[in-house]
Enzyme design. Structure first.
Site, PDB file in Angstrom:
ATOM      1  N   GLU A   1     -38.999  35.348   1.639  1.00  0.00           N
ATOM      2  CA  GLU A   1     -39.682  35.540   2.934  1.00  0.00           C
ATOM      3  C   GLU A   1     -39.981  34.196   3.594  1.00  0.00           C
ATOM      4  O   GLU A   1     -41.129  33.873   3.907  1.00  0.00           O
ATOM      5  CB  GLU A   1     -40.951  36.380   2.748  1.00  0.00           C
ATOM      6  CG  GLU A   1     -40.623  37.802   2.333  1.00  0.00           C
ATOM      7  CD  GLU A   1     -41.826  38.756   2.338  1.00  0.00           C
ATOM      8  OE1 GLU A   1     -42.960  38.275   2.340  1.00  0.00           O
ATOM      9  OE2 GLU A   1     -41.600  39.983   2.340  1.00  0.00           O
TER      10      GLU A   1
ATOM     11  N   GLU B   1     -36.356  44.232  -1.257  1.00  0.00           N
ATOM     12  CA  GLU B   1     -37.710  44.741  -1.473  1.00  0.00           C
ATOM     13  C   GLU B   1     -37.937  45.915  -0.541  1.00  0.00           C
ATOM     14  O   GLU B   1     -37.588  45.853   0.640  1.00  0.00           O
ATOM     15  CB  GLU B   1     -38.796  43.703  -1.155  1.00  0.00           C
ATOM     16  CG  GLU B   1     -38.922  42.573  -2.131  1.00  0.00           C
ATOM     17  CD  GLU B   1     -40.131  41.685  -1.850  1.00  0.00           C
ATOM     18  OE1 GLU B   1     -41.156  42.188  -1.338  1.00  0.00           O
ATOM     19  OE2 GLU B   1     -40.037  40.492  -2.139  1.00  0.00           O
TER      20      GLU B   1
HETATM   21  C1  BG6 Z   1     -43.490  40.786  -0.059  1.00  0.00           C
HETATM   22  C2  BG6 Z   1     -43.450  39.753  -1.132  1.00  0.00           C
HETATM   23  O1  BG6 Z   1     -44.169  40.239   1.007  1.00  0.00           O
HETATM   24  O2  BG6 Z   1     -44.216  41.939  -0.226  1.00  0.00           O
HETATM   25  C3  BG6 Z   1     -43.907  40.233  -2.477  1.00  0.00           C
HETATM   26  O3  BG6 Z   1     -42.194  39.138  -1.223  1.00  0.00           O
HETATM   27  C4  BG6 Z   1     -45.068  41.177  -2.311  1.00  0.00           C
HETATM   28  O4  BG6 Z   1     -44.185  39.122  -3.266  1.00  0.00           O
HETATM   29  C5  BG6 Z   1     -44.616  42.376  -1.505  1.00  0.00           C
HETATM   30  O5  BG6 Z   1     -45.647  41.568  -3.509  1.00  0.00           O
HETATM   31  C6  BG6 Z   1     -45.655  43.452  -1.295  1.00  0.00           C
HETATM   32  O6  BG6 Z   1     -46.861  42.897  -0.842  1.00  0.00           O
HETATM   33  P1  BG6 Z   1     -48.213  43.181  -1.619  1.00  0.00           P
HETATM   34  O7  BG6 Z   1     -49.237  42.379  -0.939  1.00  0.00           O
HETATM   35  O8  BG6 Z   1     -48.446  44.625  -1.521  1.00  0.00           O
HETATM   36  O9  BG6 Z   1     -47.983  42.729  -3.011  1.00  0.00           O
END
Ligand code: BG6
Length: 465
Positions: A173, A362
């Site tokens: 990111e 993701e």
């Molecule tokens: C992304 C990141 O922003 O979202 C992860 O690359 C992160 O590291 C994921 O865990 C989800 O966000 P969160 O705050 O729910 O863990």
């Protein structure tokens, strides 16, 4: 005829070192920026003293339990696992001339275990962390010395793992740095916008040099960038809202424009000019930027709306993207708006813009899963969320978009990035870990475990429209 996921589509999950490994001071690891942010990426910096505790210190203890976890991923049928290397395990302070052998050996063991199950590792070089020594002694990415130190680190791991890892990502990111400067570019709160853009420039140059090094050292590997894939919609069809939305999307996508097209785009040059920011950019920097990525990877969780009416925008700030909530969408327990069709739109947008293969690295639903009296975790809400998103990925494939694979976020419960919470669970595998650090760390399969197993076994055919 329904178009299906292509043969060879990669299925799996994604993890980040600082959110799963724990062992924060084992194997010669140095202190990282993540260790100094025990309350998450938006939290205050806390100098760690002996005896201090953070949920991340042990996290889910992946450092010691990875063989058991990989066996569970294999049971689900994973063909790919996205992990990251903690830079501070390899160069504890960040500027050593020689790497830390214990750190290198641990990742060797991790990759060997994955390959034993025919799970292809996809490795992020820097996922929301860097050695704290680089912040303390160099001032983070504001210092162009970091380009050289990152290249040393990247070349070290490419050389070491050249026959094990064929899929690489540069910075997780990379487009979050304006929103979380310490995590992104190692700059303290209170730094100026000009300082952040200069640091971002150094990081983009380093990303280009990593692409070059990867191509030299592992010619049969592919290396991608990694973007936060938030998409902005205009709140209304007023032309001013539509243009404000274009600008909002560009503020996230310009990183991809540099990494895919090899230069800072004209609209960003105008932005910098209008804001009195002059970047220090050498001819060597420009040459480094021309090493563009092989594919584009991104995370996808939500969309948001944009209005040119600043008073309305200020009143309605919504999710972490700081956009106005969309009145037509439901939200997760954490206020992240759920928008499966947005994923199809984003896939098409990125494909139209870059014409490079895409990888969804993701996606997922953070929720407070609670085991029932019989210990079962019925996470039907997660199944619906993932099914609906995958149905849209299939649509995008039918639209002609080239999609390499899908690794959903946190296939095993882990520590969340935003606020270092453990109650925000994403996994197919439940981990008995509670917010105060108690719990046996025992793993158990949720209902979604069996669902995803079926999705992979059918190469996505079991996903309902
Ligand atoms: C992304 C990141 O922003 O979202 C992860 O690359 C992160 O590291 C994921 O865990 C989800 O966000 P969160 O705050 O729910 O863990």
């Amino acid at each position: 005829m329904r178009v299906e996921f292509p043969d060879g589509f990669l299925w799996g999950g994604a993890l980040a070192a600082n959110q799963v490994e724990g062992a924060w001071q084992e194997g010669g690891k140095g202190i990282s920026t993540s260790d100094m942010l025990p309350d998450g990426i938006f939290g205050p910096v806390t100098q760690r003293k002996p005896g201090d505790w953070s949920i991340k210190d042990v996290a889910i203890d992946f450092y010691h339990r990875y063989p058991q976890d990989i066996a569970l991923f294999a049971e689900m049928g994973f063909t790919c696992l996205r992990v990251s290397i903690a830079w501070a395990r390899i160069f504890p302070q960040g500027d050593e001339l020689q790497p830390n052998e214990a750190g290198l050996a641990w990742y060797d063991a991790l990759f060997d275990e994955l390959l034993r199950f025919q799970i292809q590792p996809m490795v992020t070089l820097s996922h929301y962390e860097m050695p704290w020594g680089l912040v303390e002694n160099y001032g983070g990415w504001g210092n162009r010395k970091l380009i050289e130190l990152f290249e040393r680190y990247a070349r070290t791991v490419f050389t070491r793992y050249h026959h094990k890892v064929k899929l690489w990502l540069t910075f997780n990111e990379i487009n979050m740095s304006l929103h979380a400067p310490l995590t992104g570019v190692g700059l303290p709160a209170g730094c100026t916008e000009a300082e952040i853009y200069q640091a971002i420039h150094h990081q983009l140059v380093a990303s280009g040099l990593a692409v070059k090094a990867c191509h030299e050292i592992i010619p049969d590997a592919k290396i991608g960038n990694m973007l936060l894939g938030g998409l902005a919609y205009p709140l209304t069809c007023k032309p001013v809202d539509v243009f404000a939305t274009l600008q909002e999307n560009r503020s996230w996508l310009f990183f991809g424009d540099v990494q895919c097209r090899g230069a800072w785009p004209g609209y960003m040059q105008r932005y910098l000019r209008d804001n009195g920011i002059t970047l220090h950019m050498t001819a060597e920097d420009q040459a480094a930027l021309r090493h563009t990525v092989d594919f584009v990877s991104f995370s996808y969780y939500m969309t948001g709306c944009v209005t040119a009416d600043s008073a309305l925008a200020a009143k309605q700030r919504g999710n972490i993207l700081n956009m106005v909530p969309n009145p037509h969408l439901e939200s997760s327990e954490w206020g992240w708006q759920i928008d499966p069709i947005g994923l199809r739109t984003l896939l098409n947008t990125l494909w139209d813009r870059y014409q490079k293969p895409l990888f969804i690295v993701e996606n997922g639903l953070g929720a407070q899963d609670k085991p029932g009296d019989d210990g079962r975790i019925d996470d039907g809400y997660r199944i619906s969320y993932l099914n609906d998103h995958l149905a849209q990925v299939r649509q995008a494939i039918a639209d002609g978009v080239e999609v390499m694979g899908y690794t959903c976020w946190g296939p095993i419960d882990l520590i969340s990035a935003s606020k270092a919470e453990v109650s925000k669970r994403y996994g197919f595998i439940y981990v008995d870990l509670q917010p105060d650090g108690s719990g046996s760390l025992q793993r158990s399969r949720k209902q979604s475990f069996y669902w995803y197993q079926q999705v992979i076994a059918s190469n996505g055919r079991s996903v309902t429209p």
